[in-house]
Scaffold this motif. Structure first.
Motif, PDB file in Angstrom:
ATOM      1  N   LEU A   1       1.023   7.302   3.117  1.00  0.00           N
ATOM      2  CA  LEU A   1       0.197   6.184   3.162  1.00  0.00           C
ATOM      3  C   LEU A   1      -0.928   6.683   4.469  1.00  0.00           C
ATOM      4  CD1 LEU A   1      -1.325   3.423   2.410  1.00  0.00           C
ATOM      5  CD2 LEU A   1       0.281   2.560   3.764  1.00  0.00           C
ATOM      6  N   THR A   2      -1.989   6.594   4.030  1.00  0.00           N
ATOM      7  CA  THR A   2      -3.227   7.040   5.100  1.00  0.00           C
ATOM      8  C   THR A   2      -4.314   5.896   5.271  1.00  0.00           C
ATOM      9  OG1 THR A   2      -2.881   9.344   4.639  1.00  0.00           O
ATOM     10  CG2 THR A   2      -4.865   8.711   5.744  1.00  0.00           C
ATOM     11  N   ILE A   3      -4.630   5.377   6.295  1.00  0.00           N
ATOM     12  CA  ILE A   3      -5.798   4.516   6.513  1.00  0.00           C
ATOM     13  C   ILE A   3      -6.997   5.244   6.936  1.00  0.00           C
ATOM     14  CG2 ILE A   3      -6.474   2.601   7.797  1.00  0.00           C
ATOM     15  CD1 ILE A   3      -4.015   1.888   5.728  1.00  0.00           C
ATOM     16  N   ALA A   4      -8.052   5.438   6.324  1.00  0.00           N
ATOM     17  CA  ALA A   4      -9.104   6.391   6.776  1.00  0.00           C
ATOM     18  C   ALA A   4     -10.543   5.510   6.343  1.00  0.00           C
ATOM     19  CB  ALA A   4      -9.003   7.500   5.855  1.00  0.00           C
ATOM     20  N   ASN A   5     -10.522   4.103   6.694  1.00  0.00           N
ATOM     21  CA  ASN A   5     -11.460   3.403   6.557  1.00  0.00           C
ATOM     22  C   ASN A   5     -12.718   3.795   7.385  1.00  0.00           C
ATOM     23  OD1 ASN A   5     -13.268   1.025   6.826  1.00  0.00           O
ATOM     24  ND2 ASN A   5     -12.086   0.288   4.984  1.00  0.00           N
ATOM     25  N   THR A   6     -14.002   3.884   7.100  1.00  0.00           N
ATOM     26  CA  THR A   6     -15.060   4.176   7.748  1.00  0.00           C
ATOM     27  C   THR A   6     -16.310   3.165   7.860  1.00  0.00           C
ATOM     28  OG1 THR A   6     -16.015   5.501   5.940  1.00  0.00           O
ATOM     29  CG2 THR A   6     -14.716   6.671   7.353  1.00  0.00           C
ATOM     30  N   GLY A   7     -16.005   2.065   7.156  1.00  0.00           N
ATOM     31  CA  GLY A   7     -16.923   1.064   7.271  1.00  0.00           C
ATOM     32  C   GLY A   7     -17.091   0.393   8.646  1.00  0.00           C
ATOM     33  N   THR A   8     -18.289   0.189   8.780  1.00  0.00           N
ATOM     34  CA  THR A   8     -18.762  -0.483  10.372  1.00  0.00           C
ATOM     35  C   THR A   8     -18.782  -2.135  10.313  1.00  0.00           C
ATOM     36  OG1 THR A   8     -20.998  -0.547   9.522  1.00  0.00           O
ATOM     37  CG2 THR A   8     -20.171   1.403  10.785  1.00  0.00           C
ATOM     38  N   GLY A   9     -18.854  -2.440  11.642  1.00  0.00           N
ATOM     39  CA  GLY A   9     -18.719  -3.978  11.650  1.00  0.00           C
ATOM     40  C   GLY A   9     -17.290  -4.528  11.714  1.00  0.00           C
ATOM     41  N   THR A  10     -16.841  -5.242  10.892  1.00  0.00           N
ATOM     42  CA  THR A  10     -15.512  -5.783  10.697  1.00  0.00           C
ATOM     43  C   THR A  10     -14.873  -5.323   9.765  1.00  0.00           C
ATOM     44  OG1 THR A  10     -16.387  -7.759   9.460  1.00  0.00           O
ATOM     45  CG2 THR A  10     -16.323  -8.305  11.794  1.00  0.00           C
ATOM     46  N   ALA A  11     -15.402  -4.347   9.234  1.00  0.00           N
ATOM     47  CA  ALA A  11     -14.440  -3.637   8.113  1.00  0.00           C
ATOM     48  C   ALA A  11     -13.157  -3.295   8.599  1.00  0.00           C
ATOM     49  CB  ALA A  11     -15.280  -2.416   7.659  1.00  0.00           C
ATOM     50  N   LYS A  12     -11.985  -3.445   7.624  1.00  0.00           N
ATOM     51  CA  LYS A  12     -10.561  -2.990   7.796  1.00  0.00           C
ATOM     52  C   LYS A  12      -9.768  -2.929   6.610  1.00  0.00           C
ATOM     53  CE  LYS A  12      -9.293  -8.066   8.328  1.00  0.00           C
ATOM     54  NZ  LYS A  12      -8.766  -9.103   9.173  1.00  0.00           N
ATOM     55  N   VAL A  13      -8.672  -2.234   6.856  1.00  0.00           N
ATOM     56  CA  VAL A  13      -7.798  -2.514   5.588  1.00  0.00           C
ATOM     57  C   VAL A  13      -6.631  -3.400   6.067  1.00  0.00           C
ATOM     58  CG1 VAL A  13      -6.069  -1.163   4.415  1.00  0.00           C
ATOM     59  CG2 VAL A  13      -8.228   0.088   5.305  1.00  0.00           C
ATOM     60  N   ALA A  14      -6.418  -4.441   5.167  1.00  0.00           N
ATOM     61  CA  ALA A  14      -5.603  -5.537   5.587  1.00  0.00           C
ATOM     62  C   ALA A  14      -4.328  -5.772   4.595  1.00  0.00           C
ATOM     63  CB  ALA A  14      -6.253  -6.872   5.522  1.00  0.00           C
ATOM     64  N   LEU A  15      -3.286  -5.705   5.280  1.00  0.00           N
ATOM     65  CA  LEU A  15      -1.774  -5.627   4.573  1.00  0.00           C
ATOM     66  C   LEU A  15      -1.715  -7.312   4.071  1.00  0.00           C
ATOM     67  CD1 LEU A  15       0.224  -3.693   3.864  1.00  0.00           C
ATOM     68  CD2 LEU A  15       1.621  -4.434   5.655  1.00  0.00           C
ATOM     69  N   ALA A  16      -1.462  -7.386   2.830  1.00  0.00           N
ATOM     70  CA  ALA A  16      -1.004  -8.671   2.285  1.00  0.00           C
ATOM     71  C   ALA A  16       0.195  -9.050   2.108  1.00  0.00           C
ATOM     72  CB  ALA A  16      -1.755  -8.937   0.971  1.00  0.00           C
ATOM     73  N   ASP A  17       1.121  -8.004   2.017  1.00  0.00           N
ATOM     74  CA  ASP A  17       2.758  -8.143   2.007  1.00  0.00           C
ATOM     75  C   ASP A  17       3.511  -7.074   2.805  1.00  0.00           C
ATOM     76  OD1 ASP A  17       5.100  -9.206   1.284  1.00  0.00           O
ATOM     77  OD2 ASP A  17       4.720  -9.131  -0.861  1.00  0.00           O
ATOM     78  N   ASP A  18       4.543  -7.150   3.167  1.00  0.00           N
ATOM     79  CA  ASP A  18       5.370  -6.206   3.537  1.00  0.00           C
ATOM     80  C   ASP A  18       5.379  -4.931   2.814  1.00  0.00           C
ATOM     81  OD1 ASP A  18       6.371  -7.898   5.421  1.00  0.00           O
ATOM     82  OD2 ASP A  18       8.036  -8.113   4.686  1.00  0.00           O
ATOM     83  N   ALA A  19       5.441  -3.624   3.506  1.00  0.00           N
ATOM     84  CA  ALA A  19       5.154  -2.565   2.992  1.00  0.00           C
ATOM     85  C   ALA A  19       6.243  -1.399   3.198  1.00  0.00           C
ATOM     86  CB  ALA A  19       3.744  -1.626   3.027  1.00  0.00           C
ATOM     87  N   THR A  20       6.515  -0.457   2.267  1.00  0.00           N
ATOM     88  CA  THR A  20       7.509   0.635   2.808  1.00  0.00           C
ATOM     89  C   THR A  20       6.861   2.072   2.294  1.00  0.00           C
ATOM     90  OG1 THR A  20       9.376  -0.636   2.123  1.00  0.00           O
ATOM     91  CG2 THR A  20       9.737   1.658   2.192  1.00  0.00           C
ATOM     92  N   VAL A  21       6.784   2.727   3.532  1.00  0.00           N
ATOM     93  CA  VAL A  21       6.372   4.421   3.354  1.00  0.00           C
ATOM     94  C   VAL A  21       7.711   4.913   3.686  1.00  0.00           C
ATOM     95  CG1 VAL A  21       4.678   5.822   4.596  1.00  0.00           C
ATOM     96  CG2 VAL A  21       4.266   3.329   4.292  1.00  0.00           C
ATOM     97  N   THR A  22       7.770   5.913   2.604  1.00  0.00           N
ATOM     98  CA  THR A  22       9.164   6.661   2.628  1.00  0.00           C
ATOM     99  C   THR A  22       8.982   8.092   3.035  1.00  0.00           C
ATOM    100  OG1 THR A  22       8.821   7.581   0.493  1.00  0.00           O
ATOM    101  CG2 THR A  22      10.043   5.520   0.537  1.00  0.00           C
ATOM    102  N   ASN A  23       7.785   8.345   3.561  1.00  0.00           N
ATOM    103  CA  ASN A  23       7.455   9.673   4.046  1.00  0.00           C
ATOM    104  C   ASN A  23       6.445   9.666   5.333  1.00  0.00           C
ATOM    105  OD1 ASN A  23       5.969  12.700   4.305  1.00  0.00           O
ATOM    106  ND2 ASN A  23       8.064  12.684   3.733  1.00  0.00           N
ATOM    107  N   ILE A  24       5.108   9.832   5.372  1.00  0.00           N
ATOM    108  CA  ILE A  24       4.406   9.794   6.561  1.00  0.00           C
ATOM    109  C   ILE A  24       3.299   8.496   6.340  1.00  0.00           C
ATOM    110  CG2 ILE A  24       2.580  11.109   7.785  1.00  0.00           C
ATOM    111  CD1 ILE A  24       3.986  13.533   6.921  1.00  0.00           C
TER     112      ILE A  24
END
Length: 338
Positions: free
Chosen positions: A77-100
């Motif tokens: 899972l990669t977070i690579a958001n480039t939006g400006t201001g208040t832009a974000k990636v927001a989690l709405a529930d628990d998540a599992t990442v099995t590698n990186i």
């Protein structure tokens, strides 16, 4: 998707500029390549990761990419958001990442949820926690950018009780950190700076240094050995005397660490709690207390050490016991006993 989409067969790489919706009757099989998403991700159905990468790379200013993984896991899972201001990636529930799990750019909001991961890398960006949030890591933790930060309310939980973990600080400013590793070692490398609180629940350091701007808690399960000792440096800049950095043994007895340094540009560190803080090691070079800068309020308590070095700063209101060498260069004592 309401039905079945097999990306591993039809398209090993996919770029979705908008939203991904996997409905309750839907099934998506990912590829070993990269699945790039510019909008939201909602999975009430099944997502099979296929050992590939899902990248959230929205670029719209002030927009939130909402991620609801449902019961499915991500491989990478990669977070690579480039939006400006208040832009974000927001989690709405628990998540599992099995590698990186990689935070590369932009803001990632845990939103009060937990990401359970194996390996965590941060090369930039900011992790925040609206309502709190935790990232648990059972593998390596690597920071490689002084631009990487964690906001208030976030916690990094390092919790592999079966093997050594390597934590490369890389100049990232971490917030609250808890280490709960049973009898295993956390091996810190590079500059490890915790801007929040450090909770040493169980485990042991290798021969490393970790700096803490918040409070220090030492549990019953934390210990030192001939192969694992390390140094904790308290370096917070808290000018409010009503809000000092605190040091507390939170278990049923004394709290043990190998070496402790007070190096505060301003403000106080203060012993609290009912139990003694003991600095010890497997040889006479360990168990060192070093007073470099700032003020330590012993608060009518005792700090036990093997070696005591006073470079500068003030110690007051309590007792330090030293079974080995005592060295003083400068500094003062107020209402204290050596």
């Amino acid at each position: 998707a309401d039905g079945t989409l097999d990306m591993a067969t039809n398209d090993p790489v996919a770029t979705i500029g908008g939203d991904v919706l996997i409905q309750s009757q839907g099934s998506v099989s990912g590829s070993s390549g990269t699945f790039s998403v510019g909008g939201d991700w909602t999975a009430t159905g099944t997502f099979t990761h296929g050992n590939g990468t899902v990248t959230f790379n929205g670029s719209v200013a002030d927009a939130t990419q909402t991620v609801d993984p449902g019961s499915s896991s991500f491989y990478k899972l990669t977070i690579a958001n480039t939006g400006t201001g208040t832009a974000k990636v927001a989690l709405a529930d628990d998540a599992t990442v099995t590698n990186i799990f990689l935070v590369q750019s932009g803001t990632f909001d845990l939103g009060g949820h937990t990401v359970a991961g194996t390996t965590f890398n941060q090369t930039g960006g900011t992790v925040i926690g609206t309502g709190g949030g935790t990232i648990t890591v059972s593998g390596a933790i690597t920071g490689t950018s002084t631009l990487g930060t964690w906001g208030e309310g976030t916690t990094l939980l390092i919790n592999n009780t079966a093997a050594t973990q390597v934590w490369t600080g890389g100049g990232v400013h971490w917030n609250d950190v808890e280490i709960a590793k049973g009898t295993q070692i956390i091996d810190c490398s590079g500059v490890v700076q915790v801007d929040g609180d450090l909770k040493l629940t169980s485990g042991r350091f290798a021969n490393d240094t970790i700096s803490v701007a918040g409070n220090l808690e030492i549990g019953d399960g934390w210990y030192v050995s001939s192969l694992a000792y390390g140094t904790v440096v308290l370096n917070g800049t808290d000018p409010d005397p009503e809000n000092p950095q605190t040091i507390e043994a939170t278990g049923t007895g004394a709290g043990y660490i190998a070496n402790l340094t007070i190096n505060k540009p301003s403000g106080e560190a203060k012993l609290i709690g009912d139990h003694t803080i003991t600095l010890s090691g497997a040889d006479t070079s360990q168990g060192t207390f070093t007073m470099t800068k700032g003020t330590l309020d012993l608060n009518n308590r005792t700090l036990d050490a093997q070696i005591y070095t006073h470079v500068d700063g003030t110690i007051k209101n309590g007792t330090i016991t030293a079974s080995g060498h005592v060295t003083g260069t400068a500094g003062t004592w107020e209402n204290g006993t050596l």
